[in-house]
Motif scaffolding. Structure first.
Motif, PDB file in Angstrom:
ATOM      1  N   GLU A  74      63.289 -16.163  47.930  1.00  0.00           N
ATOM      2  CA  GLU A  74      64.627 -16.656  48.282  1.00  0.00           C
ATOM      3  C   GLU A  74      65.072 -16.201  49.670  1.00  0.00           C
ATOM      4  OE1 GLU A  74      69.171 -16.689  46.413  1.00  0.00           O
ATOM      5  OE2 GLU A  74      67.636 -15.373  45.574  1.00  0.00           O
ATOM      6  N   ILE A  75      64.865 -14.928  49.976  1.00  0.00           N
ATOM      7  CA  ILE A  75      65.294 -14.390  51.280  1.00  0.00           C
ATOM      8  C   ILE A  75      64.533 -15.077  52.413  1.00  0.00           C
ATOM      9  CG2 ILE A  75      65.345 -12.331  52.731  1.00  0.00           C
ATOM     10  CD1 ILE A  75      65.758 -10.687  50.193  1.00  0.00           C
ATOM     11  N   LYS A  95      65.907 -18.544  52.951  1.00  0.00           N
ATOM     12  CA  LYS A  95      67.233 -18.553  53.592  1.00  0.00           C
ATOM     13  C   LYS A  95      67.129 -18.355  55.099  1.00  0.00           C
ATOM     14  CE  LYS A  95      70.222 -17.238  49.722  1.00  0.00           C
ATOM     15  NZ  LYS A  95      71.134 -16.216  49.162  1.00  0.00           N
ATOM     16  N   LYS A  96      66.132 -17.598  55.537  1.00  0.00           N
ATOM     17  CA  LYS A  96      65.962 -17.376  56.971  1.00  0.00           C
ATOM     18  C   LYS A  96      65.667 -18.685  57.698  1.00  0.00           C
ATOM     19  CE  LYS A  96      64.366 -12.574  56.794  1.00  0.00           C
ATOM     20  NZ  LYS A  96      63.228 -11.642  57.050  1.00  0.00           N
ATOM     21  N   THR A 114      64.339 -28.995  52.246  1.00  0.00           N
ATOM     22  CA  THR A 114      64.171 -28.554  50.860  1.00  0.00           C
ATOM     23  C   THR A 114      62.690 -28.489  50.507  1.00  0.00           C
ATOM     24  OG1 THR A 114      64.309 -30.827  50.045  1.00  0.00           O
ATOM     25  CG2 THR A 114      66.352 -29.545  50.086  1.00  0.00           C
ATOM     26  N   LYS A 137      66.431 -26.311  57.413  1.00  0.00           N
ATOM     27  CA  LYS A 137      67.564 -26.953  56.741  1.00  0.00           C
ATOM     28  C   LYS A 137      67.092 -28.075  55.811  1.00  0.00           C
ATOM     29  CE  LYS A 137      70.828 -25.961  60.481  1.00  0.00           C
ATOM     30  NZ  LYS A 137      71.824 -26.521  61.428  1.00  0.00           N
ATOM     31  N   GLN A 145      66.056 -24.878  51.105  1.00  0.00           N
ATOM     32  CA  GLN A 145      66.472 -24.746  49.712  1.00  0.00           C
ATOM     33  C   GLN A 145      65.279 -24.947  48.782  1.00  0.00           C
ATOM     34  OE1 GLN A 145      69.502 -27.508  48.538  1.00  0.00           O
ATOM     35  NE2 GLN A 145      69.588 -26.759  46.412  1.00  0.00           N
ATOM     36  N   ASN A 189      66.724 -21.593  56.332  1.00  0.00           N
ATOM     37  CA  ASN A 189      67.700 -22.539  55.762  1.00  0.00           C
ATOM     38  C   ASN A 189      67.014 -23.625  54.919  1.00  0.00           C
ATOM     39  OD1 ASN A 189      70.061 -21.374  56.891  1.00  0.00           O
ATOM     40  ND2 ASN A 189      69.513 -22.262  58.873  1.00  0.00           N
TER      41      ASN A 189
END
Length: 346
Positions: free
Chosen positions: A209-210, A213-214, A258, A256, A218, A216
Motif C-alpha cells: 500500500e505505501i 501511494k508513492k 490503478t 495516478k 490505487q 498515486n
C-alpha cells in the motif's frame, strides 16, 4: 525410421544377366551349327540367375555397408557401433531418406547448441552486470569512509546506509538465483494446501500500500468478493508470485492510475488470477522473452526501479512447479495483463 530390406535391385539385375546369357548361348549355338539344347539352356540360365542374384545382393549390400560406416565415422558424434549391419539395405531410396533424417537431426542439434551458447553468454553478461553495479557502489562508499570520511558522523551514517542498501540488493539477487536453481532442480519443496486467494491478495495489497501511494496508484479488485474463493497451492510461494506481479504493476503502471486484480473461472478445475495495469505496455516482439532471467524490456528504466531482474523468472518457475500456467498480454500505451492459473479446491 526402420530400413526395409529389398531384393528388387538384385532380382532385376540377375534377370538381365540371365537373359543376356541366354541370348549369347542361342547366338553361339546358331553360328556354330550346334543343336540348341533348350533344357540345358534353361538349367544354365537358372544357375546363372541364382549365382548373379546371390553375388549382387550380398556384394552390393556389403559395399553399401562399408560406405555408410565410413560416413558415420566422419559425421556421427556417437560410436560407430550404433550402426547395425543387419539394418543396412540395398534399397537406396530408403537409405537416402535415413541419411537425410540423420543430417536434419544433426543440423537441429547444432542450432540448439548455438542458441544455448548465445543464451549462456547473455546470461553471464547480465549476471556480471547485476552483481557488478551494487558491488562497485558498496566498494566506493567503503573506500570513501576508509579515506577519512568515517570521522564525519553525518557522512558516515549516510554512506553506511547506502552501502547497506547495495548489500541488500546483492543478497536479493543471490537469494533469487538460489530459488530459481532449486525450482529448476526440483529440490525446493512445494507444500500444497487449501487457502483463500481473496484474503491472500488483500494481504499483498496491504503490504504494498505505501509503495502504491508513492506513485498515486490505487490497488483494487475488479469487483467485490464477499465469499472466500478456495484454491490449492503453496500459500507462501503464491504470495511471492502476487507480490512480484503487483509490485511490477506499481513500478511500471501509470502514475495516478490503478492496478486491478480479478479472479475468474478458467475451466472446471481452475481459476485464473489477472493483474491489470495502465502502464506503457510492452512491445509484442518482446513478450516471448519476458520471463527470462535478467531480461528487461527497457534496461535503463528497469534498473532505476530496482529489483534483481529475476522476479518474472521466479513467477514462471513457481507457477510451473504447481503444474499451472502463466500468461502475459500487453498493448502499447494501454497497459499489460499478467495472469496465472490455480487449481480449485473442491
Amino acid at each position: 525410421m526402420k530400413l526395409k530390406k529389398t531384393y528388387r535391385f538384385a532380382f532385376i539385375s540377375s534377370l538381365y544377366i540371365t537373359l543376356l546369357s541366354f541370348i549369347i548361348i542361342f547366338v553361339i549355338s546358331t553360328f556354330t551349327s550346334d543343336k540348341f539344347n533348350l533344357v540345358l539352356a534353361l538349367i544354365t540360365g537358372v544357375f546363372i540367375f541364382l549365382f548373379s542374384f546371390i553375388v549382387i545382393q550380398f556384394r552390393v549390400e556389403h559395399f553399401i555397408y562399408k560406405r555408410i560406416k565410413k560416413i558415420y565415422q566422419e559425421v556421427d558424434l556417437s560410436k560407430v557401433e550404433s550402426l547395425n549391419r543387419m539394418s543396412i539395405t540395398s534399397d537406396m531410396e530408403t537409405l537416402s531418406e535415413k541419411l537425410r533424417q540423420f543430417a536434419e537431426d544433426k543440423h537441429l542439434e547444432i542450432e540448439m547448441l548455438q542458441i544455448r551458447e548465445e543464451y549462456r553468454r547473455e546470461f553471464l553478461g547480465n549476471v556480471s552486470h547485476e552483481l557488478k553495479t551494487p558491488l562497485f557502489t558498496v566498494q566506493g562508499y567503503l573506500l570513501t569512509l576508509a579515506d577519512g570520511a568515517i570521522k564525519d558522523k553525518t557522512i558516515r551514517d549516510k554512506y553506511l546506509q547506502r552501502a547497506n542498501i547495495g548489500l541488500e540488493r546483492l543478497i536479493s539477487i543471490v537469494e533469487d538465483l538460489d530459488m530459481i536453481t532449486q525450482l529448476e532442480s526440483g529440490t525446493l519443496n512445494i507444500s500444497i494446501n487449501r487457502f483463500d486467494i481473496v484474503k491472500l491478495i488483500q494481504e499483498v495489497f496491504d503490504l504494498l500500500e505505501i509503495k502504491a501511494k508513492k506513485r498515486n496508484i490505487q490497488l483494487s479488485f475488479d469487483k467485490r468478493y464477499d465469499v472466500p474463493i478456495l484454491v490449492k497451492g503453496d500459500i507462501k510461494r503464491i504470495e511471492q508470485v502476487l507480490i512480484n506481479l503487483i509490485d511490477n504493476s506499481i513500478k511500471y503502471g501509470k502514475q495516478k492510475g490503478t492496478s486491478i486484480v480479478s479472479i475468474q473461472n478458467h475451466s472446471e478445475s481452475q481459476f485464473i488470477i489477472r493483474i491489470t495495469d495502465e502502464g506503457e505496455g510492452i512491445p509484442q516482439e518482446k513478450l516471448s522473452r519476458l520471463f527470462e532471467r535478467f531480461y528487461r524490456v527497457e534496461p535503463s528504466r528497469s534498473r532505476e526501479q530496482g529489483g534483481s531482474g529475476l522476479g518474472l523468472a521466479i513467477v514462471k518457475h513457481i507457477i510451473e512447479a504447481h503444474q499451472q500456467k502463466v500468461f502475459v498480454e500487453s498493448e502499447l500505451q494501454k497497459g499489460s495483463i499478467f495472469s496465472f492459473t490455480l487449481e480449485k479446491f473442491k
